[in-house]
Design a protein around this motif. Structure first.
Motif, PDB file in Angstrom:
ATOM      1  N   ASP A  13      -3.771  46.913  19.196  1.00 46.11           N
ATOM      2  CA  ASP A  13      -4.726  48.047  18.934  1.00 46.11           C
ATOM      3  C   ASP A  13      -5.106  48.463  17.843  1.00 46.11           C
ATOM      4  O   ASP A  13      -6.226  48.521  17.237  1.00 46.11           O
ATOM      5  N   ILE A  14      -3.963  48.802  16.811  1.00 50.60           N
ATOM      6  CA  ILE A  14      -4.473  49.491  15.449  1.00 50.60           C
ATOM      7  C   ILE A  14      -4.924  48.346  14.771  1.00 50.60           C
ATOM      8  O   ILE A  14      -5.927  48.391  14.088  1.00 50.60           O
ATOM      9  N   LEU A  15      -4.551  47.232  15.140  1.00 54.61           N
ATOM     10  CA  LEU A  15      -5.161  45.855  13.960  1.00 54.61           C
ATOM     11  C   LEU A  15      -6.622  45.665  14.516  1.00 54.61           C
ATOM     12  O   LEU A  15      -7.433  45.444  13.615  1.00 54.61           O
ATOM     13  N   SER A  16      -6.997  45.800  15.800  1.00 52.65           N
ATOM     14  CA  SER A  16      -8.218  45.786  16.121  1.00 52.65           C
ATOM     15  C   SER A  16      -9.370  46.844  15.513  1.00 52.65           C
ATOM     16  O   SER A  16     -10.387  46.598  15.139  1.00 52.65           O
ATOM     17  N   ALA A  18      -8.520  48.276  12.671  1.00 49.56           N
ATOM     18  CA  ALA A  18      -8.449  48.191  11.099  1.00 49.56           C
ATOM     19  C   ALA A  18      -9.563  47.156  10.606  1.00 49.56           C
ATOM     20  O   ALA A  18     -10.410  47.420   9.661  1.00 49.56           O
ATOM     21  N   GLY A  19      -9.750  45.937  11.232  1.00 56.11           N
ATOM     22  CA  GLY A  19     -10.763  44.785  10.826  1.00 56.11           C
ATOM     23  C   GLY A  19     -10.219  44.178   9.606  1.00 56.11           C
ATOM     24  O   GLY A  19     -10.050  44.878   8.371  1.00 56.11           O
ATOM     25  N   LEU A  20     -10.104  43.036   9.591  1.00 58.70           N
ATOM     26  CA  LEU A  20      -9.499  42.132   8.436  1.00 58.70           C
ATOM     27  C   LEU A  20     -10.748  41.324   8.025  1.00 58.70           C
ATOM     28  O   LEU A  20     -11.490  40.498   8.667  1.00 58.70           O
ATOM     29  N   ARG A  21     -10.743  41.139   6.662  1.00 58.06           N
ATOM     30  CA  ARG A  21     -11.901  40.256   6.137  1.00 58.06           C
ATOM     31  C   ARG A  21     -11.294  39.582   4.663  1.00 58.06           C
ATOM     32  O   ARG A  21     -10.755  40.020   4.109  1.00 58.06           O
ATOM     33  N   ALA A  22     -11.527  38.228   5.053  1.00 59.24           N
ATOM     34  CA  ALA A  22     -10.841  37.290   3.777  1.00 59.24           C
ATOM     35  C   ALA A  22     -11.560  37.672   2.631  1.00 59.24           C
ATOM     36  O   ALA A  22     -12.691  37.785   2.563  1.00 59.24           O
ATOM     37  N   PRO A 122     -13.138  52.316   8.883  1.00 58.01           N
ATOM     38  CA  PRO A 122     -12.555  53.609   8.613  1.00 58.01           C
ATOM     39  C   PRO A 122     -11.042  53.729   8.906  1.00 58.01           C
ATOM     40  O   PRO A 122     -10.242  54.476   8.334  1.00 58.01           O
ATOM     41  N   GLY A 123     -10.496  53.043   9.907  1.00 56.91           N
ATOM     42  CA  GLY A 123      -8.858  53.225  10.228  1.00 56.91           C
ATOM     43  C   GLY A 123      -8.029  52.424   9.596  1.00 56.91           C
ATOM     44  O   GLY A 123      -6.869  52.482   9.845  1.00 56.91           O
ATOM     45  N   ALA A 124      -8.592  51.713   8.577  1.00 61.30           N
ATOM     46  CA  ALA A 124      -7.674  50.821   7.670  1.00 61.30           C
ATOM     47  C   ALA A 124      -6.787  51.547   6.835  1.00 61.30           C
ATOM     48  O   ALA A 124      -5.656  51.229   6.584  1.00 61.30           O
ATOM     49  N   PHE A 177      -1.008  38.626   8.626  1.00 58.24           N
ATOM     50  CA  PHE A 177      -0.734  39.891   8.676  1.00 58.24           C
ATOM     51  C   PHE A 177       0.278  40.342  10.010  1.00 58.24           C
ATOM     52  O   PHE A 177       1.194  41.057   9.570  1.00 58.24           O
ATOM     53  N   VAL A 178      -0.101  39.827  11.000  1.00 59.96           N
ATOM     54  CA  VAL A 178       0.706  39.950  12.234  1.00 59.96           C
ATOM     55  C   VAL A 178       2.361  39.441  11.886  1.00 59.96           C
ATOM     56  O   VAL A 178       3.085  40.254  12.346  1.00 59.96           O
ATOM     57  N   HIS A 179       2.396  38.439  11.339  1.00 59.52           N
ATOM     58  CA  HIS A 179       3.574  37.973  10.847  1.00 59.52           C
ATOM     59  C   HIS A 179       4.476  38.968  10.160  1.00 59.52           C
ATOM     60  O   HIS A 179       5.613  39.074  10.180  1.00 59.52           O
ATOM     61  N   ALA A 180       3.894  39.117   8.941  1.00 61.97           N
ATOM     62  CA  ALA A 180       4.239  40.108   8.230  1.00 61.97           C
ATOM     63  C   ALA A 180       4.806  41.461   8.707  1.00 61.97           C
ATOM     64  O   ALA A 180       5.710  41.965   8.461  1.00 61.97           O
ATOM     65  N   LEU A 181       3.882  42.068   9.623  1.00 61.80           N
ATOM     66  CA  LEU A 181       4.120  43.277  10.165  1.00 61.80           C
ATOM     67  C   LEU A 181       5.454  43.099  11.093  1.00 61.80           C
ATOM     68  O   LEU A 181       6.328  44.039  11.270  1.00 61.80           O
ATOM     69  N   ARG A 182       5.468  41.969  11.821  1.00 64.12           N
ATOM     70  CA  ARG A 182       6.537  41.611  12.783  1.00 64.12           C
ATOM     71  C   ARG A 182       7.819  41.736  12.045  1.00 64.12           C
ATOM     72  O   ARG A 182       9.187  42.225  12.477  1.00 64.12           O
TER      73      ARG A 182
END
Length: 311
Positions: A13-16, A18-22, A122-124, A177-182
């Motif tokens: 939910d938090i990741l959704s 935040a929004g990630l852009r290469a 904005p939640g990033a 990013f998910v791998h790093a957070l896990r």
């Protein structure tokens, strides 16, 4: 066939939101005596594909990296070097305008592959605040091979110019990013995890999932304690110790973060967003929103839209 909605996952939910852009994918080969200083935009992911080097960050002891090691740096200037005591050159001077690849020093016994990502919503900032300056995933750990494979795929997609490549890069960065957070959640000290520590405590994690699954609900302490299977006092103490906030405050703040995301999306009026989150009056919604975000819902939406137009 019956298709069921997945159980809400707080981290997803938090990741959704935040929004990630290469931002870029880069390759570095270096040899001899060398040192480069990097200034990440938001997040920088790297894997040492060959050789070894040192990772140096302000106010931290240097860390030696070997082939297969991966690391993530969040908004913190850092130096990669053949030895920690060497004077560093700005990486921007070495990579040049294209920024895709560079060679530095004498020889090529060291090779690194990296990718950068910007968080665009904005939640990033709330998400970045949870991270330490650097996360190192050693080659012998279970997650390093997946992390390195994803970076290889990112490099191939970034260079390919194939249809859909940019979307693939964004999706790959999300997985990285998910791998790093896990890895961070499973290996860091609880005291260093902020609210992520709640995901390691089953009773707290169950309540967090329930809160995220029903952001339109005005949660009461007794309801959350029942889900946790604890008394109200024991649950409240445990939740605050792990998450850093009282449970009712966490639920309210999540509700307002969802509200902010819906306002930023611009798909409904302030009244519509308020109603979708269970508020019976715009005034009550406005008071709760201002308490969390420091501005009215209307002002928040205007500022987000203005920022998008500037971008």
């Amino acid at each position: 066939m019956i298709i069921q909605s997945p159980v809400s996952d707080p981290l997803s939910d938090i990741l959704s939101l935040a929004g990630l852009r290469a931002a870029c994918s880069v390759r570095l080969q270096a040899g001899g005596k060398w040192a480069l200083r990097f200034r990440p935009i938001e997040l920088k992911f790297n894997v040492v594909r060959r050789g070894e080097c040192w990772l140096c960050l302000p106010d931290q002891p240097p860390r030696r990296l070997q082939a297969g090691d991966c690391f993530v740096v969040s908004r913190t200037p850092f130096v990669l070097a053949s030895a920690p005591e060497l004077e560093a050159v700005n990486a921007s001077e070495v990579f040049g305008p294209s920024g895709a690849s560079a060679s530095f020093g004498v020889g090529d016994e060291v090779e690194l592959l990296g990718g950068s990502v910007s968080l665009v919503s904005p939640g990033a900032s709330d998400l970045l605040a949870l991270l330490p300056p650097a996360i190192v995933i050693r080659a012998e750990s279970g997650g390093a091979s997946s992390f390195a494979w994803l970076l290889d795929e990112l490099d191939r997609e970034w260079q390919s110019a194939l249809a859909g490549a940019y979307t693939m890069c964004n999706d790959l960065l999300r997985l990285i990013f998910v791998h790093a957070l896990r890895h961070h959640i499973s290996t860091a000290d609880v005291a260093d995890l902020a609210w992520l520590a709640g995901l390691r405590e089953p009773a707290v994690a169950n309540v967090m999932r329930a809160i995220h699954n029903a952001p339109d609900k005005s949660w009461k302490l007794a309801e959350m304690a029942d889900i946790a299977g604890l008394s109200r006092s024991s649950f409240a103490a445990l939740f605050k110790a792990r998450v850093g906030q009282p449970p009712v405050e966490y639920a309210t703040r999540w509700r307002m973060r969802v509200a902010a995301a819906r306002l930023a999306a611009g798909t409904g009026s302030v009244a519509t967003v308020a109603a979708s989150l269970g508020y019976l009056s715009d005034a009550a919604f406005g008071v709760a929103f201002r308490r969390v975000h420091g501005k009215s819902p209307g002002q928040y939406r205007r500022e987000v839209l203005q920022a998008e137009r500037r971008d």
